[in-house]
Design an enzyme around this catalytic site. Structure first.
Site, PDB file in Angstrom:
ATOM      1  N   LYS A  29       0.834  -1.203   0.000  1.00 50.47           N
ATOM      2  CA  LYS A  29       0.000   0.000   0.000  1.00 50.47           C
ATOM      3  C   LYS A  29       0.866   1.251   0.000  1.00 50.47           C
ATOM      4  CE  LYS A  29      -0.399   0.276   5.049  1.00 50.47           C
ATOM      5  NZ  LYS A  29      -1.307   0.267   6.219  1.00 50.47           N
ATOM      6  N   ARG A 123      -8.856  -0.236  15.795  1.00 51.34           N
ATOM      7  CA  ARG A 123      -8.931   0.511  14.541  1.00 51.34           C
ATOM      8  C   ARG A 123     -10.026  -0.076  13.662  1.00 51.34           C
ATOM      9  NH1 ARG A 123      -3.538   1.150  10.937  1.00 51.34           N
ATOM     10  NH2 ARG A 123      -3.878  -1.092  10.701  1.00 51.34           N
ATOM     11  N   TYR A 250      17.519  30.351   7.813  1.00 54.73           N
ATOM     12  CA  TYR A 250      16.365  31.025   8.411  1.00 54.73           C
ATOM     13  C   TYR A 250      16.477  31.039   9.927  1.00 54.73           C
ATOM     14  CZ  TYR A 250      13.859  31.001   3.959  1.00 54.73           C
ATOM     15  OH  TYR A 250      13.476  31.212   2.660  1.00 54.73           O
ATOM     16  N   MET A 298      12.839  24.801   2.407  1.00 57.41           N
ATOM     17  CA  MET A 298      11.925  24.127   1.502  1.00 57.41           C
ATOM     18  C   MET A 298      12.672  23.278   0.477  1.00 57.41           C
ATOM     19  SD  MET A 298       8.846  25.760  -0.798  1.00 57.41           S
ATOM     20  CE  MET A 298       8.075  26.519   0.621  1.00 57.41           C
TER      21      MET A 298
END
Length: 359
Positions: A29, A123, A250, A298
């Protein structure tokens, strides 16, 4: 990013040898935990997986469209609108609620399915009175129940609750078999359960993280050695000479106490390299471990390469995986980031292009 399909073959074989005669239902998955759904599924099919475990119908259809013949198991239940494709593709659904059982009985009563019971995970799965009602309906309708499954909540060794889950699963399995269903498949164990609890293996296991070369718990390493399949590489694009006290990045969070060389690497949180690794992560440059300093950006991060002799722009940087001069384990890096290897794999795999090799 490199994905070593040879490592996946190796890990499958190691697990198969460990748990024999139990079968393997490897979980693919979420794009095979970020490793590439189709290439990984093809390798696991070639290695003899009994089923491939997926969560979404879309995943199952992609595998079928690729020509992979291994049976598919929807391990997280199904939606009503999926049934037409489930029946057409001979995909095995998992029933984890009374609602799903009712849908199956009404619209596809001959379809083989596995029943999911909740042994303590809290679950998905049936328990208590709902399980009683489900078994009554299965018997009354003569539904094609071919497997029983559940899921373990804890991954460490000698967990009393894990043994309680194994006991509950075994009791439910006996109850259903006593009703006349032979249930040739019974699977409870994930990677940790399969490695650490032989009594949890039953007739099949559903390994996930171990297939990709990471261990769900440090104790597993005493039982099984695995090869990481994912490797994240980059290169130094700039080296800055930084004076003592001069801020970097930063927030200027990193201020070296000595004259330093700071390398800029074009990988950041947009590439799945977690921002929580700011000041906590590390990399390998010319075989030497170097720290991630300052804030992960980023599309960039900073490495203190002051101690790396001869370092230069263009030098290769290993951010995750095994290399010729060392390795960076996903488990260790995830711990530094305050997360788990599963999240690292999924993020890095989703956000970066892959090159598949047979290492």
């Amino acid at each position: 990013m490199e994905i070593d399909l040879g490592a996946i073959r190796y890990n499958f074989r190691q697990l198969k040898q460990l748990v024999a005669p139990a079968h393997l239902i490897p979980v693919v998955k979420s794009d095979a935990y970020g490793h590439g759904l189709i290439p990984v599924s093809r390798v696991l099919a070639e290695e003899g997986a009994l089923f491939l475990g997926v969560s979404e119908l879309d995943e199952a259809l992609k595998i079928k469209e690729a020509g992979i013949k291994t049976p598919l198991l929807l391990i997280s239940g199904f939606e009503r609108e999926w049934l037409k494709e489930i029946v057409r593709g001979r995909i095995t659904p998992t029933v984890s609620s009374l609602k799903e059982l009712q849908i199956l009985a009404q619209e596809a009563p001959k379809t083989a399915f596995h029943l999911k019971v909740d042994t303590g995970m809290g679950r998905l799965g049936l328990e208590g009175k709902e399980l009683d009602l489900a078994l009554e309906a299965i018997l009354k309708e003569g539904l094609n129940l071919t497997g029983l499954m559940s899921h373990l909540a804890l991954s460490g060794p000698e967990e009393p609750f894990t043994r309680e889950q194994i006991f509950r699963f075994k009791a439910t399995l006996k109850r259903i078999r006593d009703l006349g269903y032979p249930l040739p498949l019974a699977h409870l164990a994930n990677s940790a359960g399969a490695i650490l609890y032989p009594e949890a293996r039953f007739t099949a296991i559903r390994p996930g993280i171990a297939i990709y070369g990471a261990l769900p718990h440090p104790a597993c390493e005493k039982v099984l050695r695995l090869r990481p399949a994912m490797k994240v590489l980059s290169r130094i694009i700039e080296i800055k000479k930084v004076s003592p006290g001069q801020g970097v990045g930063y927030g200027l969070l990193f201020r070296p106490q000595r004259p330093s060389q700071i390398a800029v690497v074009p990988v950041g949180y947009d590439n799945g390299y977690l921002r929580t690794l700011s000041g906590r992560g590390w990399a390998l440059v010319r075989g030497k471990r170097v720290p991630v300093v300052g804030s992960v950006c980023m599309r960039a991060l900073f490495l203190d390469v002051t101690e790396v002799e001869g370092v230069d722009v263009g030098d290769e940087v290993l951010l995750l995986g095994s290399g010729a001069e060392g390795d960076i384990r996903a488990e260790s890096l995830a711990e530094a980031a305050g997360t788990i290897a599963y999240e690292l794999f999924c993020l890095l795999g989703r956000l970066n292009s892959k090159v598949f090799i047979e290492g």
